[in-house]
Design a protein around this motif. Sequence first.
Motif: not given
Length: 275
Positions: A227-236
């Motif tokens: 639970p809470g595991e992410r697939l993406y993280v935005e890169i500005p």
Amino acid sequence: MLVLKRYGVVAALLCLLLSACSSTPSPDDKIGGVKIFSSAEQGYDQASIKDPAWKPPVSTRLPNGSRVGLMVALDNEIALTHAGTLGRGDFRRTLIPSFDLPGYVTESLRKRILGGVPYQPVLIRPSARLLRYKSEWQKSWNGKSGNFGEWQNEFDAIIKQNRLQMLIVVSPYELDDGVTGTSQTLLGNGLYNRSGMGKTQNAAFSTIRFHRIVGLPGKLQAPVEAPGERLYVEIPGMPNDIPEPFSKPLQFTLEKNVKALIDQKVDSFIGLLKQ
């Protein structure tokens, strides 16, 4: 007459005894100085004891000091993945990272196990066969029969030879990007780039998952996604289009975000080991 009177006394005593046994004890009744209550007064009935409506979650914790194998089946590559509109213009290419990516995943997992759970991590190299089928072997698990099919003997041999209580296999999945209007999939770790509707999306992604194999014969513990595991993280700050060649400053920024995403996934997995 004397005999009849005696029978009458016995009958009366039996009636009193039976009524005492069948009556519900009051809170003031005591056995050995301790108050006794009926099942109904305690808030449950006898029929629910064998199959209660609520059961505590099953513990998956291992004994302290258990040997846990860490086997990371990943290629040392960073993927650059572009999703076009309606599947037009999709592409995926790879570059060699400036660091040892499988080694980073292994070390991140090892350090967090040592700092978070009382287990003894053991590093194990994946076989060439497992590396070749790193995104496919997971499909071999059959929940009904409780085995890994053609992979069962390999995992059992690793567990037995290394005296493991648990084998953790880290490997990637090929996943849909989850964006409506594209047909792109994601595999491994890297950059996801998409332009559409006047907007550009750039994000680091990671499709790795952690598989806990326990016992002999080894069986898969669910879930493999915490639970809470992410697939993406935005890169500005990334350009709208993936440049060719990919510059070193951009690669550094991408790798920094990939590492952070991997660490977040490992942290979420450690939470499963603590349950």
